[in-house]
Structures are given as C-alpha cells and as structure tokens.
Write an enzyme that holds these catalytic residues in place. Structure first.
Site, PDB file in Angstrom:
ATOM      1  CD  GLU A   1      -2.744  -1.477   5.572  1.00 41.62           C
ATOM      2  OE1 GLU A   1      -2.703  -2.484   6.307  1.00 41.62           O
ATOM      3  OE2 GLU A   1      -2.308  -0.360   5.934  1.00 41.62           O
ATOM      4  CD  GLU A   2      -1.383   2.472   7.665  1.00 49.02           C
ATOM      5  OE1 GLU A   2      -2.037   2.013   8.620  1.00 49.02           O
ATOM      6  OE2 GLU A   2      -0.183   2.238   7.490  1.00 49.02           O
TER       7      GLU A   2
ATOM      8  CG  HIS B   1       1.151   3.592  12.414  1.00 44.51           C
ATOM      9  ND1 HIS B   1      -0.094   3.044  12.654  1.00 44.51           N
ATOM     10  CD2 HIS B   1       1.448   3.260  11.125  1.00 44.51           C
ATOM     11  CE1 HIS B   1      -0.525   2.420  11.571  1.00 44.51           C
ATOM     12  NE2 HIS B   1       0.406   2.540  10.631  1.00 44.51           N
TER      13      HIS B   1
ATOM     14  CG  HIS C   1      -0.330   0.101   2.540  1.00 44.16           C
ATOM     15  ND1 HIS C   1       0.039   1.302   3.113  1.00 44.16           N
ATOM     16  CD2 HIS C   1      -0.004  -0.851   3.448  1.00 44.16           C
ATOM     17  CE1 HIS C   1       0.547   1.086   4.310  1.00 44.16           C
ATOM     18  NE2 HIS C   1       0.555  -0.212   4.544  1.00 44.16           N
TER      19      HIS C   1
ATOM     20  CG  ASP D   1      -2.780   3.947   2.697  1.00 44.71           C
ATOM     21  OD1 ASP D   1      -2.492   2.912   2.058  1.00 44.71           O
ATOM     22  OD2 ASP D   1      -3.363   3.919   3.803  1.00 44.71           O
TER      23      ASP D   1
ATOM     24  CD  GLU E   1       1.659  -3.739   5.886  1.00 48.22           C
ATOM     25  OE1 GLU E   1       2.490  -3.038   6.500  1.00 48.22           O
ATOM     26  OE2 GLU E   1       0.552  -3.300   5.501  1.00 48.22           O
TER      27      GLU E   1
ATOM     28  CG  ASP F   1       3.141   0.724   7.785  1.00 45.75           C
ATOM     29  OD1 ASP F   1       2.828  -0.025   6.843  1.00 45.75           O
ATOM     30  OD2 ASP F   1       2.336   1.065   8.675  1.00 45.75           O
TER      31      ASP F   1
END
Length: 372
Positions: A137-138, A345, A73, A75, A165, A105
C-alpha cells in the site's frame, strides 16, 4: 490448545515481522493464515505477480451472504531514522504507548481485528465478516487491486468495506485520489566545454517540468471541494536528480511527479498532458494510481459506522487509502481505525493501549450488530 493472543501480544507479533514495502511479507501472512485456520476461519493467500508478496482474504460466517470487509495493509515504511530509541521491529511499551514501526500505520488495526477473531467466531453472525490484508500500500496501493479482482470468486458482493487507517476511530467519508509518474531523460555525456558534442538530459526535461509547474498553478483555480485541504486538486514535482559533476554534461535526469485529485476528478487525467509532452529519449513510467473516495453522508454504511463508534463521520482527510479502490469496484467504503496519521512514517511511531482496545471494541460491536 488453540492459540489466543491479547491485542498487545498480537500487535507485538505483527510488528516483529519486517514487512517493509517492496519486500516479502510471506512470514507474516503465513502466521496470520495459520492463526485463522486454527480458529476454523476459511482463509486464502493470494500471491501477487511479484512472487514474494501476497494478499490474504478470510471469511467468518457464510461467504454466500453480503457482509462487511475489514481491510488493512501489512506493509510499513522503512525505519532507518536515527531517532528510534529501540529496535523499531520489536514492540516496546512506555507507559500507555506501544511503540514500533507500523504500530499506528496500520498494524494496530490489523492486530485488533485478529485478536477479536475468537470472539467473532463465537457469534451467530447473520452476515459474514471478511478480513482483507494487502501488501505494498505504501508504494501506491499496488497489492490490493489483485485482491479486489479476486473477490467475485471469494464471496458474494460485500455490503461495505471498513479500511482501518488511523483516523482516531472517527469514520471518514472521503479522501483525494492520487497518481504518480517517473520521467527519465537520456542524453549523451561529455565535457561541459563542448556542449555541441553532448546532449544535456536535464535540459531535455525542462519543458516537461515547466509544464508541470504551470499545471500546478492552474489547478488552484480549477474545481474546488471544500471538504479537502486544500480544496483543489494539486500537482507537484516531488523529486529531481541528474548529473555527475558540474563540468560533465548530464547523460541522465529523472523526475517524479504526483497529482492528488478531489472527488470526481481522475488523477491520471491531471498528469496525462505532462506525460504526453515527454520528448524522444524520455521514458515515462506510471508508478501508481488510485481513485478518490466519496461516500455520501446519508449512506447506510456511514450510519452504521456512527452507531459502531459513537462518533459523527468526518467529511474528508487529505491522505489517500485503498478505500477508493474498493469503492471503484462497487463496494461502499469508509475509513476508520485507531491512532493518528500524524504519527505515521516517523521515528518512535506508536499506538496507545486505549486506542488499540477501542479498535477491538469497534470490531466486536460490528460482530454483535451482525448477530442481532
């Protein structure tokens, strides 16, 4: 001359696009599409229903043969934390660390895949390699279902999917599934001295919240799967808001509740009884849902990943990915990518140069395997 990028240069380009979840990603996807087409790679941009976001699917080799998907992903979560020591959307290097939002990520994996495209194109692949890039995805894997739905028109049924991931380049065979919902109760405001003239929205939510808390306790005594930590399915009330002031009857209250399910348990089934309890005047909105992943240790894809990485597969991780959705569509899937999920994150998110180049080696190893 066709543009080529080192892995670090490619990562810098990708991090430079502020593809925060829920926002447009067309700038990044146009860049990737142009790059792939310049190398002769068939590529399609698949616009989602939002209109300003898209998935991308590309194939190196013969799309009419069963091949392998490299999935990521593009995003990222927001980067508003004050602890950033530089622009989070400008990749910077400090020693061996490549620092930027999404570096770990999971734009690092995407950068590794793209940087290796010239090498993959040069190989006489007997089975194709597909590149699948998704959005949002997030936000609960909202973008990739549209891509998966389009796959029958894009390629022959793939033999497997590698979702990159961050796992330290250790293949992971399983993860929990997840579902989330939002409950919004509407009441009628007024002075708190006259509750008989108003309707308290927070009070209206209490029976549902009590049921959710009881369900969470009950799940601890339910089915167990020792591959996970904790080994049971779980449920939690994640956010709760409502009211304007202590002396005003709240006319609106909102709660968001999530469930995480072990393999074999449908995540929505854990929340369905909670949603059914919502009374009149309470809205129920499903925010996201994706199934658990469970690849058998003896599956050929698990053996292939051990060969490509030189590492024995890990039974399971606690975080969720898009791999469960590919598996639900009949495509054997595994998680394996560079970096550590503990860095995701967070401010000063980073990937090391060795991790990035290790991912490049894994991608090339797959290409060489399919060309042998």
């Amino acid at each position: 001359m066709t543009a080529r990028y080192s892995p670090e240069e490619m990562l810098a380009r990708l991090v430079g696009f502020e593809t925060v979840v829920g926002r447009s990603n067309t700038g990044l996807m146009d860049f990737v599409g142009d790059f792939l087409k310049a190398h002769g790679v068939s590529c399609q941009l698949l616009t989602g229903p939002e209109g300003d976001r898209c998935n991308l699917f590309a194939t190196i080799g013969d799309a009419g043969l069963p091949g392998y998907i490299l999935s990521g992903h593009v995003d990222v979560v927001p980067a508003g934390e004050p602890e950033w020591r530089g622009d989070p959307f400008h990749l910077r290097r400090e020693g061996e660390r490549l620092i930027g939002r999404g570096a770990c990520d999971m734009k690092g994996f995407v950068a590794a895949v793209l940087a290796m495209v010239p090498g993959l194109v040069a190989l006489p692949l007997k089975s194709p390699i597909h590149i699948a890039l998704s959005y949002d995805e997030e936000a609960g894997c909202r973008g990739v279902p549209h891509l998966i739905a389009a796959l029958p028109s894009l390629c022959t049924a793939p033999a497997g999917c590698i979702v990159g991931e961050p796992t330290g380049l250790v293949p992971v065979l399983a993860h929990k599934g997840k579902a989330a919902l939002r409950l919004v109760a509407h009441g009628r405001s007024g002075h708190s001295s006259r509750p008989d003239l108003g309707v308290n929205a927070i009070h209206a939510l209490l029976p549902v919240l009590e049921a959710a808390a009881a369900q969470a306790r009950e799940l601890e005594r339910g089915p167990q799967d020792d591959r996970f930590e904790p080994p049971w399915s779980s449920l939690q009330i994640g956010t709760l808001s409502g009211g304007q002031a202590l002396n005003i009857i709240p006319d609106r209250a909102e709660a968001q509740i999530e469930a995480r399910a072990i393999a074999g348990v449908e995540p929505r089934d854990l929340l369905a009884p909670i949603a059914a309890m919502a009374g009149e005047g309470t809205e129920v909105e499903w925010l996201s849902s994706y199934p658990a992943l469970a690849l058998e240790p003896g599956h050929p894809l698990a053996s292939l990943m051990q060969e490509l990485t030189g590492r024995s597969p890990l039974d399971a991780v606690s975080f969720g990915t898009e791999a469960g959705l590919f598996q639900a569509a009949g495509i054997a899937s595994v998680i394996c990518g560079p970096g550590d999920i503990a860095r995701a994150h967070r401010p000063e998110e980073y990937l090391t140069r060795d991790e990035l180049h290790g991912a490049c080696e894994m991608v090339l190893a797959l290409g060489r395997k399919l060309a042998a």
